[in-house]
Design an enzyme around this catalytic site. Structure first.
Site, PDB file in Angstrom:
ATOM      1  N   TYR A 139       0.806  -1.222   0.000  1.00 36.15           N
ATOM      2  CA  TYR A 139       0.000   0.000   0.000  1.00 36.15           C
ATOM      3  C   TYR A 139       0.837   1.269   0.000  1.00 36.15           C
ATOM      4  O   TYR A 139       0.309   2.362  -0.195  1.00 36.15           O
ATOM      5  CB  TYR A 139      -0.933   0.026   1.218  1.00 36.15           C
ATOM      6  N   LYS A 191       2.354 -15.485   3.899  1.00 31.45           N
ATOM      7  CA  LYS A 191       2.594 -16.361   2.748  1.00 31.45           C
ATOM      8  C   LYS A 191       4.096 -16.628   2.730  1.00 31.45           C
ATOM      9  O   LYS A 191       4.772 -16.453   1.716  1.00 31.45           O
ATOM     10  CB  LYS A 191       2.090 -15.661   1.473  1.00 31.45           C
ATOM     11  N   ASP A 224      -3.792 -18.268   2.071  1.00 33.35           N
ATOM     12  CA  ASP A 224      -4.740 -19.018   1.226  1.00 33.35           C
ATOM     13  C   ASP A 224      -5.529 -20.018   2.070  1.00 33.35           C
ATOM     14  O   ASP A 224      -6.753 -20.134   1.967  1.00 33.35           O
ATOM     15  CB  ASP A 224      -4.029 -19.687   0.033  1.00 33.35           C
ATOM     16  N   ASP A 248      -6.664  -6.779   3.989  1.00 36.85           N
ATOM     17  CA  ASP A 248      -7.723  -6.199   3.166  1.00 36.85           C
ATOM     18  C   ASP A 248      -8.589  -7.311   2.573  1.00 36.85           C
ATOM     19  O   ASP A 248      -9.821  -7.278   2.655  1.00 36.85           O
ATOM     20  CB  ASP A 248      -7.094  -5.358   2.044  1.00 36.85           C
ATOM     21  N   ASP A 252     -12.823  -8.898   3.663  1.00 29.40           N
ATOM     22  CA  ASP A 252     -14.029  -8.912   2.826  1.00 29.40           C
ATOM     23  C   ASP A 252     -14.690 -10.290   2.930  1.00 29.40           C
ATOM     24  O   ASP A 252     -15.915 -10.409   3.009  1.00 29.40           O
ATOM     25  CB  ASP A 252     -13.707  -8.598   1.362  1.00 29.40           C
TER      26      ASP A 252
HETATM   27  C1  IPM Z   1     -10.669  -1.003   2.728  1.00 24.19           C
HETATM   28  C2  IPM Z   1     -10.740  -0.538   1.308  1.00 24.19           C
HETATM   29  C3  IPM Z   1      -9.522   0.326   1.011  1.00 24.19           C
HETATM   30  C4  IPM Z   1      -8.294  -0.540   1.217  1.00 24.19           C
HETATM   31  C5  IPM Z   1      -9.513   0.964  -0.371  1.00 24.19           C
HETATM   32  C6  IPM Z   1     -10.759   1.777  -0.637  1.00 24.19           C
HETATM   33  C7  IPM Z   1      -8.276   1.782  -0.613  1.00 24.19           C
HETATM   34  O1  IPM Z   1     -10.829  -1.597   0.435  1.00 24.19           O
HETATM   35  O2  IPM Z   1     -10.677  -0.156   3.631  1.00 24.19           O
HETATM   36  O3  IPM Z   1     -10.607  -2.208   2.949  1.00 24.19           O
HETATM   37  O4  IPM Z   1      -7.874  -1.265   0.313  1.00 24.19           O
HETATM   38  O5  IPM Z   1      -7.749  -0.486   2.311  1.00 24.19           O
HETATM   39 MN    MN Z   2     -11.007  -3.535   1.416  1.00 18.51          MN
END
Ligand code: IPM
Ligand code: MN
Length: 354
Positions: A139, A191, A224, A248, A252
């Site tokens: 990042y 990893k 993974d 990140d 999700d």
């Molecule tokens: C999150 C989002 C951000 C990230 C993006 C919008 C830059 O996906 O907060 O998880 O990747 O950190």
């Molecule tokens: Mn994200």
């Protein structure tokens, strides 16, 4: 409770951001009226609309102002008319980096009464915390392109891991596992079977810091395989620590097993400075202005903000209200448009419960 009057910066941002922030503030107001917590709100209009009008994303002076706040409450950033990458990097990531919010704390919690796509799993099985490193890794934006647009194009994006950055993140995760006092287990996710330099550093620091936490079970999983176990055996996890990009991605997936992004909150934490709290979902432009988005992630982020400020009573008041409303079964789904209630009504239900 502290007698202090907190200064909270509010950045509603883009898309559905303003709608969910209103609900978050509504619930915060109800809870703090009960507990006596005092705060002042300072509004900032940074985001896509302002950028399109003025060409400015975030002036340096704003960063200086943010450093004087006690916390920041963020809605969402991302605008359909702004090229991807601009607001993300110059607003969200810039705040995370410049305020040294080196931990991104993301609870994965299946609330009672919420549907999970994982058959046979219950709230007791899905209840863990992901500690995502938040200021380094791929990042940090180091890299470049060569012969762009040709068949010889070369693109590099460097994965930066510093001893200091890794150590403070891992130490935070160990402290959290100790404070949480649940399973007393910390899992390092990496990893290291391929990324041997970066993974090697993380593993050595994990072992080194871990020496001081002998009562915490110290586990390891490849990223993974972690995705597999999130679905198969989420009950194995208590606290996880990982780098920026892996954190990140897995959060999700974490959001999905907890019933959807509508429930997933996150905190960008600088334990010695100013932290920022947000729902982990984006600005969801297609739902903007429709009053259908789920505000619970934002409301839960408000609870996390109170907790990090040391206002545990206010925080748990909000958390219990969320749990009560959800366990009543009134809210049919965590997804936008499918809740059976509007955004405003969900905020009202939770505020009323308080
Ligand atoms: C999150 C989002 C951000 C990230 C993006 C919008 C830059 O996906 O907060 O998880 O990747 O950190
Ligand atoms: Mn994200």
């Amino acid at each position: 409770m502290s007698e202090k009057k907190y200064k909270i910066g509010v950045l509603p941002g883009d898309g559905v951001g303003p709608e969910i922030i209103v609900e978050g503030l509504k619930v915060l107001d109800a809870a703090s009226k009960k507990t006596g917590v005092k705060y002042e709100l300072i509004n900032y209009d940074f985001g896509g609309d302002r950028y399109l009008k003025t060409g400015e994303v975030l002036p340096d002076s704003a960063i200086q102002e943010f450093k004087k706040l006690d916390a920041i409450y963020l809605g969402a950033v991302g605008h359909p008319d702004v090229k991807a990458g601009i607001l993300e990097k110059e607003l969200l990531l810039r705040i995370r980096f410049e305020l040294e919010q080196y931990v991104n704390l993301r609870p994965v919690v299946l609330y009672p009464g919420v549907w999970t796509p994982i058959k046979d799993k219950e709230p007791k099985d899905i209840d863990f915390l992901v500690v995502r490193e938040n200021t380094e890794g791929i990042y940090c934006g180091i890299g470049g392109a060569f012969k762009k647009g040709t068949n010889d194009e070369v693109a590099t994006q460097l994965d930066v891991n510093t001893y200091k950055g890794v150590e403070r993140c891992i130490r935070y995760a160990f402290e959290l596992a100790k404070k949480r006092n649940r399973r007393k287990k910390l899992t390092l996710v990496d990893k290291a079977n391929v990324l041997t330099y970066a993974g090697g550093l993380w593993q050595r620091v994990f072992a080194e810091v871990g020496e001081k936490y002998q009562d915490i079970e110290q586990d390891h999983a490849y990223v993974d395989a972690t995705c597999m176990w999130f679905v198969k055996n989420p009950e194995w996890f208590d606290v996880l620590v990982t780098n920026n990009i892996f954190g990140d991605i897995i959060t999700d997936l974490g959001a999905m097993i907890q019933g959807g992004l509508g429930a997933a909150a996150g905190g960008n934490i600088n334990p010695e400075g100013v932290s920022m709290f947000e729902p982990i979902h984006g600005s969801a432009p297609k739902y903007t202005g429709k009053n259908v988005i789920n505000p619970i992630a934002t409301i839960a982020a408000g609870a996390m903000m109170m907790d990090v400020l040391g206002e545990e009573e206010t925080s748990s008041l909000i958390d219990s209200a969320i749990r009560k409303v959800l366990s009543s079964g009134k809210i049919k789904s965590m997804s936008a448009g499918k809740m059976g209630y509007s955004t405003t009504e969900v905020g009202d239900l939770i505020a009323k419960e308080i």
